[in-house]
Design a protein around this motif. Structure first.
Motif, PDB file in Angstrom:
ATOM      1  N   TRP A 367     -70.702  10.439  67.104  1.00 34.76           N
ATOM      2  CA  TRP A 367     -69.356  10.517  67.655  1.00 34.76           C
ATOM      3  C   TRP A 367     -69.393  10.703  69.166  1.00 34.76           C
ATOM      4  CZ3 TRP A 367     -67.036  15.446  69.215  1.00 34.76           C
ATOM      5  CH2 TRP A 367     -65.723  15.295  69.664  1.00 34.76           C
ATOM      6  N   ASP A 368     -70.290  11.567  69.643  1.00 31.14           N
ATOM      7  CA  ASP A 368     -70.387  11.804  71.074  1.00 31.14           C
ATOM      8  C   ASP A 368     -70.802  10.529  71.810  1.00 31.14           C
ATOM      9  OD1 ASP A 368     -70.303  14.076  73.116  1.00 31.14           O
ATOM     10  OD2 ASP A 368     -72.242  13.154  73.550  1.00 31.14           O
ATOM     11  N   LYS A 370     -69.980   7.566  70.868  1.00 28.72           N
ATOM     12  CA  LYS A 370     -68.773   6.744  70.887  1.00 28.72           C
ATOM     13  C   LYS A 370     -67.820   7.200  72.000  1.00 28.72           C
ATOM     14  CE  LYS A 370     -69.882   4.018  67.559  1.00 28.72           C
ATOM     15  NZ  LYS A 370     -70.124   2.570  67.853  1.00 28.72           N
ATOM     16  N   LEU A 371     -67.764   8.502  72.253  1.00 28.70           N
ATOM     17  CA  LEU A 371     -66.950   8.994  73.362  1.00 28.70           C
ATOM     18  C   LEU A 371     -67.458   8.430  74.685  1.00 28.70           C
ATOM     19  CD1 LEU A 371     -66.428  12.780  72.503  1.00 28.70           C
ATOM     20  CD2 LEU A 371     -64.764  10.922  72.276  1.00 28.70           C
ATOM     21  N   ALA A 374     -66.458   4.842  75.068  1.00 26.79           N
ATOM     22  CA  ALA A 374     -65.042   4.707  75.404  1.00 26.79           C
ATOM     23  C   ALA A 374     -64.802   4.954  76.884  1.00 26.79           C
ATOM     24  CB  ALA A 374     -64.220   5.673  74.555  1.00 26.79           C
ATOM     25  N   VAL A 375     -65.487   5.938  77.451  1.00 28.58           N
ATOM     26  CA  VAL A 375     -65.347   6.231  78.875  1.00 28.58           C
ATOM     27  C   VAL A 375     -65.844   5.055  79.703  1.00 28.58           C
ATOM     28  CG1 VAL A 375     -66.255   7.666  80.738  1.00 28.58           C
ATOM     29  CG2 VAL A 375     -65.388   8.737  78.656  1.00 28.58           C
ATOM     30  N   SER A 380     -60.017   2.794  73.713  1.00 28.23           N
ATOM     31  CA  SER A 380     -59.499   4.008  73.102  1.00 28.23           C
ATOM     32  C   SER A 380     -60.636   4.847  72.539  1.00 28.23           C
ATOM     33  CB  SER A 380     -58.512   3.657  71.982  1.00 28.23           C
ATOM     34  OG  SER A 380     -57.415   2.943  72.488  1.00 28.23           O
ATOM     35  N   TRP A 381     -60.490   6.159  72.637  1.00 26.44           N
ATOM     36  CA  TRP A 381     -61.512   7.045  72.110  1.00 26.44           C
ATOM     37  C   TRP A 381     -61.180   7.443  70.686  1.00 26.44           C
ATOM     38  CZ3 TRP A 381     -60.649  12.379  71.068  1.00 26.44           C
ATOM     39  CH2 TRP A 381     -59.388  12.851  71.433  1.00 26.44           C
ATOM     40  N   ASP A 477     -69.930  13.862  79.231  1.00 23.84           N
ATOM     41  CA  ASP A 477     -70.579  12.560  79.069  1.00 23.84           C
ATOM     42  C   ASP A 477     -72.002  12.571  79.600  1.00 23.84           C
ATOM     43  OD1 ASP A 477     -68.875  12.954  81.382  1.00 23.84           O
ATOM     44  OD2 ASP A 477     -69.498  10.977  82.058  1.00 23.84           O
ATOM     45  N   TYR A 505     -65.344  13.673  80.610  1.00 21.42           N
ATOM     46  CA  TYR A 505     -64.701  14.456  79.549  1.00 21.42           C
ATOM     47  C   TYR A 505     -65.506  15.724  79.334  1.00 21.42           C
ATOM     48  CZ  TYR A 505     -68.261  12.772  76.210  1.00 21.42           C
ATOM     49  OH  TYR A 505     -69.447  12.488  75.563  1.00 21.42           O
ATOM     50  N   ASN A 539     -61.994  18.526  70.002  1.00 19.98           N
ATOM     51  CA  ASN A 539     -61.941  17.204  70.592  1.00 19.98           C
ATOM     52  C   ASN A 539     -61.978  17.365  72.107  1.00 19.98           C
ATOM     53  OD1 ASN A 539     -61.776  14.891  68.704  1.00 19.98           O
ATOM     54  ND2 ASN A 539     -60.121  16.115  67.795  1.00 19.98           N
ATOM     55  N   PHE A 542     -59.995  15.171  78.982  1.00 19.96           N
ATOM     56  CA  PHE A 542     -60.521  14.151  79.892  1.00 19.96           C
ATOM     57  C   PHE A 542     -60.149  14.465  81.332  1.00 19.96           C
ATOM     58  CE2 PHE A 542     -60.174  12.252  75.752  1.00 19.96           C
ATOM     59  CZ  PHE A 542     -61.343  11.517  75.632  1.00 19.96           C
TER      60      PHE A 542
END
Length: 548
Positions: A367-368, A370-371, A374-375, A380-381, A477, A505, A539, A542
């Motif tokens: 998941w991290d 994927k964050l 997205a950045v 979209s996150w 990040d 983030y 969550n 940002f």
């Protein structure tokens, strides 16, 4: 042969998966199909095998047959064999005549001994009515997976997992799901009994309301992954609702596997203090996903693999009804449980399921990543969720659960909060936290953006209660950027300063000490990272540089 008022018609296998229908109860059409099997790819997404149909005397004779006495029964028994590598779904058509009050089905299969590490036989079961087996169609009448060996359906009632309603004339389909087939193959037996008579009174549905007495715009706690006896759980709905209240939850989501049958009973257990949301755990052969916030009574099909290009169709169906799509326990080791569909059609992802394990650690890492993507890409996150997936004791309802910031304690508001990432995950209601970023005279919270000049100081603050000797981690990040312990009482405030140029983030974790009481377990980087099992996870918030 007839015995005690029941006619039994035994069907023997001819080849892999085939079943014949011959004798007095079978019509000419059934006999013509008796020695063939039809492989149907695409009827139900994944590859499917359709067997020869089973007929009953009344169906064969049509209108010329005398109306059977009320309460009389007919039974057929079908046996067959499936080899290793059988189709995902095996359909057994049943020609149901007019005047049937109830259909009852039981099944069994052999379980030969297999060497350690080799899959043993495992076969699920369900049924579709005369409206057909088309993928996403209207014919679904129930599914119990491998949890039950028999079920019944009538207009007035049905076995949990199945939908009450009329047993209308036409071709019904019993569906077998050979989840695993041993090297020796799988011998199965299916018994179908029809009871004749007038349909009883219609089943009265009691759907839960979509709103409970909330506190207006506030943080609400809820477990969004729960099972009952309507699929493979051992808890009655009343037990789950009682457990949710005992866990201090404001809402819960019913997510029985592959069926909407429990939706119609939850109204009895909802109340002003507990919002009960209807959903489903969609159990495909390439991963499980949660359809949360479904309109009561809506069913989502599961009969496909990632290669069938069907997932996006059903994710759109969920969203059209106001719900959200959430891949579940993506690294679960059980066969067919690991997630293979990607995340483009997901609204959030479950990263923590039940008591903390290595699977969850791996899911958090994915998941991290994927964050970070997205950045970098501006896409979209994907928000994170945590749920108990409680089936039975000793599973703990609410371990973990989501704390969602919503406009009201209502289904649509809760779904909006989760979709927006305005949530964090707690192991219990004893854990409390706030997480904010402040800079340039402005403040943002979980799931929000703080827009500031690139080098303006930003204070990241977490206040936590309920985690004795807990370790707070701030992760950006760039990776973990700050770690600090709280008091033995479990209460503390941690503040760390950064800038939008250094962190796109920030998310927070609160970890328990290791079981031996030490602050944590080191890793390959030495003593810099010391932490134990998760107690809370947020969550991200940002940090956006002015002008971006």
């Amino acid at each position: 042969m007839c015995r005690d008022g029941q006619c039994e018609h035994r069907v023997d296998p001819l080849d892999m998966g085939a079943a014949t229908d011959s004798g007095e109860g079978a019509g000419a059409a059934a006999g013509a199909l008796g020695r063939r099997r039809l492989l149907t790819a695409g009827v139900a997404g994944a590859a499917a095998l359709t067997l020869a149909p089973v007929s009953f005397a009344q169906a064969a004779d049509g209108s010329s047959a005398a109306k059977p006495p009320a309460g009389s029964q007919e039974t057929r028994v079908v046996t067959g064999f499936l080899e290793t590598g059988a189709a995902d779904f095996v359909y057994l058509p049943v020609e149901v005549p007019r005047g049937v009050q109830k259909i009852a089905v039981s099944y069994s299969y052999d379980r030969p001994t297999v060497p350690s590490g080799v899959p043993a036989n495992s076969c699920d079961i369900g049924i579709f009515d005369e409206r057909g087996i088309a993928l996403g169609g209207s014919g679904f009448r129930g599914w119990s997976g491998g949890f039950r060996t028999s079920f019944e359906i009538s207009n007035s009632e049905a076995t949990p997992g199945y939908l009450p309603g009329p047993v209308d004339a036409g071709t019904w389909n019993i569906v077998l799901g050979p989840y695993q087939v041993a090297p020796q193959g799988l011998n199965y037996q299916v018994q179908i009994t029809l009871t004749y008579g007038e349909p009883g009174p219609a089943f009265v549905k009691n759907y839960p309301p979509q709103r409970a007495k909330g506190r207006g715009r506030d943080w609400y706690r809820g477990d969004c992954h729960l099972h009952t006896v309507y699929s493979d759980g051992k808890h009655l709905p009343v037990d789950v609702a009682t457990g949710a209240r005992a866990a201090g939850l404001d809402f819960m989501v019913s997510t029985d596997h592959n069926t909407s049958s429990s939706h119609a009973v939850w109204g009895e257990y909802a109340g002003s203090d507990l919002l009960i949301i209807t959903g489903e755990e969609v159990t495909t052969r390439n991963g499980h996903w949660l359809a949360l916030g479904l309109p009561a009574g809506e069913w989502i099909d599961w009969r496909y693999r990632s290669r069938d290009d069907a997932f996006s169709r059903f994710s759109r169906q969920v969203r059209r009804g106001g719900g959200i799509v959430v891949p579940a326990h993506m690294y679960c080791a059980y066969i067919a449980s690991q997630w293979k569909f990607g995340f483009d059609d997901a609204d959030a992802t479950e990263v923590w399921t039940g008591p903390w394990t290595y699977d969850d650690e791996h899911a958090i890492s994915t998941w991290d990543q994927k964050l970070g993507e997205a950045v970098r890409t501006g896409k979209s996150w994907l928000p994170a969720m945590g749920n108990s997936d409680a089936h039975s004791d000793p599973n703990v309802i609410g371990l973990p659960h989501n704390v969602v910031y919503a406009d009201d304690l209502a289904t649509d508001a809760i779904m909006d909060g989760i979709r927006a990432g305005r949530s964090w995950i707690a192991e219990s209601s004893a854990v409390k936290l706030t997480f904010t970023a402040s800079g340039n005279g402005k403040q943002a919270g979980i799931g929000e953006k703080l827009t500031v000049p690139a080098d303006a100081p930003v204070d990241i603050r977490l206040d936590v209660e309920g985690v004795p000797h807990g370790t707070v981690r701030f992760i950006t990040d760039e990776g973990q950027m700050h770690q600090e312990s709280v008091s033995a009482e479990g209460t503390g405030t941690v503040i760390w300063r950064t800038t939008a140029s250094l962190a796109a983030y920030v998310r927070a974790e609160v970890r328990h000490p290791m079981a031996d009481g030490t602050p944590g377990q080191g890793n390959t980087m030495g003593d810099a990272l010391l932490f134990g099992p998760m107690a809370a996870l947020t969550n991200p918030l940002f940090l956006v540089k002015t002008g971006h």
